[in-house]
Design an enzyme around this catalytic site. Structure first.
Site, PDB file in Angstrom:
ATOM      1  N   ILE A  67     -17.259 -86.242  28.065  1.00 56.46           N
ATOM      2  CA  ILE A  67     -17.583 -86.021  26.904  1.00 56.46           C
ATOM      3  C   ILE A  67     -17.932 -87.051  26.029  1.00 56.46           C
ATOM      4  O   ILE A  67     -17.342 -88.376  26.116  1.00 56.46           O
ATOM      5  CB  ILE A  67     -16.246 -85.418  26.028  1.00 56.46           C
ATOM      6  CG1 ILE A  67     -15.350 -84.535  26.941  1.00 56.46           C
ATOM      7  CG2 ILE A  67     -16.239 -85.270  24.469  1.00 56.46           C
ATOM      8  CD1 ILE A  67     -15.648 -83.032  26.895  1.00 56.46           C
ATOM      9  N   GLU A  68     -18.889 -86.986  25.201  1.00 62.34           N
ATOM     10  CA  GLU A  68     -19.518 -88.141  24.375  1.00 62.34           C
ATOM     11  C   GLU A  68     -19.410 -87.805  22.858  1.00 62.34           C
ATOM     12  O   GLU A  68     -19.550 -86.686  22.435  1.00 62.34           O
ATOM     13  CB  GLU A  68     -20.779 -88.435  24.860  1.00 62.34           C
ATOM     14  CG  GLU A  68     -20.957 -89.054  26.390  1.00 62.34           C
ATOM     15  CD  GLU A  68     -22.419 -88.958  26.622  1.00 62.34           C
ATOM     16  OE1 GLU A  68     -22.445 -89.334  28.014  1.00 62.34           O
ATOM     17  OE2 GLU A  68     -23.144 -88.507  25.855  1.00 62.34           O
ATOM     18  N   HIS A  79     -14.730 -89.913  30.460  1.00 61.28           N
ATOM     19  CA  HIS A  79     -15.558 -89.660  31.851  1.00 61.28           C
ATOM     20  C   HIS A  79     -14.698 -88.251  32.466  1.00 61.28           C
ATOM     21  O   HIS A  79     -13.716 -88.034  32.194  1.00 61.28           O
ATOM     22  CB  HIS A  79     -15.279 -90.763  32.733  1.00 61.28           C
ATOM     23  CG  HIS A  79     -15.955 -91.980  32.195  1.00 61.28           C
ATOM     24  ND1 HIS A  79     -16.578 -92.843  32.927  1.00 61.28           N
ATOM     25  CD2 HIS A  79     -16.016 -92.536  30.941  1.00 61.28           C
ATOM     26  CE1 HIS A  79     -17.289 -93.951  32.349  1.00 61.28           C
ATOM     27  NE2 HIS A  79     -16.770 -93.690  30.939  1.00 61.28           N
ATOM     28  N   GLU A  81     -13.762 -87.722  35.372  1.00 61.79           N
ATOM     29  CA  GLU A  81     -12.794 -88.177  36.150  1.00 61.79           C
ATOM     30  C   GLU A  81     -11.494 -88.148  35.439  1.00 61.79           C
ATOM     31  O   GLU A  81     -10.283 -87.792  35.676  1.00 61.79           O
ATOM     32  CB  GLU A  81     -12.810 -89.138  37.178  1.00 61.79           C
ATOM     33  CG  GLU A  81     -13.997 -89.093  38.298  1.00 61.79           C
ATOM     34  CD  GLU A  81     -15.302 -89.424  37.765  1.00 61.79           C
ATOM     35  OE1 GLU A  81     -15.584 -89.262  36.517  1.00 61.79           O
ATOM     36  OE2 GLU A  81     -16.230 -89.834  38.569  1.00 61.79           O
ATOM     37  N   CYS A 106     -18.007 -93.914  38.638  1.00 59.88           N
ATOM     38  CA  CYS A 106     -18.421 -95.257  38.126  1.00 59.88           C
ATOM     39  C   CYS A 106     -17.291 -96.068  38.307  1.00 59.88           C
ATOM     40  O   CYS A 106     -16.048 -95.837  38.319  1.00 59.88           O
ATOM     41  CB  CYS A 106     -18.969 -94.975  36.695  1.00 59.88           C
ATOM     42  SG  CYS A 106     -17.377 -94.656  35.435  1.00 59.88           S
TER      43      CYS A 106
END
Ligand SMILES: [Zn+2]
Length: 345
Positions: A67-68, A79, A81, A106
């Site tokens: 989600i950004e 992120h 995860e 990442c």
């Protein structure tokens, strides 16, 4: 049922049924859920959609997406995860056994996952054309994590936390909540836009009730019995929000700073969500309580973030790590009309 229509938490029986129907190995079947999960990501900045699918020891499957938030610094992003872990935590899952992800985790996520019991042994499948499975220790050797800072038997993320925070609003504070609700029910919602936390009332028990008041000055008025009656449901909502935020704060995982916090939110439709703050030994990958509540909002089918109308935060009085100011800034961007209240425990 189409895979894309699956919920963010799939019950064990359903997992079993779908797995058997697929004719695949369990890990192979879970990998098939990654692509439809990925399509649920909200990544307006990177346009890079990530999907993560995790199997818990209960047999349930948890899904996560990235989600950004447009207009905010990138470190506010969630992120996939992290979403997945927060989703597992809010559903009381005690341990994750396997993760399938659409792209290699990442560094931030490899670090965040260190907070799980048995992290090194967590099996991770990167569900791309090569489809390789490795343990987390393969992705992050020579790890720095909770074992460097905590005792071995300290409860880790997903394990029960006992923060023992409590709030006991004084009669004065209860009356403030009612007054605030009365103004709200009288249609002065804009008076409570997120702008500043500039009004606080010190209770007899040491708890501070801070009321966001965009006007920057104390507002007091006399209300008729009818107005108070009309406001009662609003006041109940606020008290409900306060108690949910407290619950979330008590499930918070903050072993490195001992500054647990929790947040609750209510939408226009009256739906309630909560999120607990989760720390990382490396500090920066920590997941703030607002982001954890956004995970609940998205996982339960929430739409646009400006549906969020009321937000309450519980954090410790005098905490060295405080969430309130940052949350105010984030809310101002994602749901500018939301009211925001901070309760100190
Ligand atoms: Zn990541």
């Amino acid at each position: 049922m189409k895979e894309g229509k699956l919920p963010f938490v799939i019950e064990a029986e359903e997992v079993d049924r779908l797995h058997k129907a697929s004719g695949l190995s369990l890990e192979g079947f879970l990998a098939t859920l990654v692509e439809p999960t990925r399509s649920l990501a909200r990544a307006p900045i990177s346009k890079f959609h990530v999907g993560a699918v995790g199997l818990g020891s209960s047999g349930r499957v948890f899904r996560g997406v990235n989600i950004e938030f447009v207009g905010l610094p990138l470190n506010n992003s969630i992120h996939a995860e992290q979403f997945l872990v927060a989703n597992a935590a809010r559903n009381g899952e005690r341990r994750l056994q396997f993760l399938a992800v659409s792209a290699a985790p990442c560094g931030h996520c490899r670090q965040f996952l260190q907070e799980l019991r048995g992290a090194s042994d967590l099996r991770i499948l990167i569900a791309d054309s090569k489809a390789e499975t490795h343990e987390l220790s393969y992705f992050l050797p020579h790890r720095f994590g909770p074992q460097d800072l905590l005792e071995d038997d300290f409860p880790l993320l997903l394990e029960p936390q006992s923060n023992s925070l409590c709030l006991n609003p004084s009669p004065q504070e209860a009356s403030d909540i009612l007054e605030d609700a009365t103004r709200h029910s009288a249609g002065h919602h804009e008076d409570h836009s997120v702008g500043s936390v500039d009004q606080s009332v010190q209770g007899m028990n040491g708890m501070t009730l801070a009321i966001a008041n965009g006007q920057g000055h104390e507002e007091r008025a006399n209300f008729s019995d009818q107005q108070l009656l009309d406001a009662a449901p609003e006041a109940q909502k606020l008290i409900q929000l306060q108690s949910l935020a407290l619950e979330a704060a008590n499930h918070s995982y903050a072993p490195y700073t001992n500054c647990p916090s929790g947040l609750s939110m209510m939408t226009r439709k009256g739906n309630l969500y909560k999120g607990s703050y989760f720390e990382s030994a490396a500090y920066n990958p920590s997941l703030p309580p607002l982001q954890a509540a956004v995970v609940a909002f998205v996982a339960e089918g929430g739409g646009q973030f400006d549906e969020i109308l009321h937000v309450a935060l519980v954090e410790k009085a005098g905490a060295t790590v405080r969430q309130a100011d940052t949350i105010k800034l984030v809310l101002d961007r994602i749901s500018p009309k939301a009211s925001f209240r901070v309760f100190e425990a």
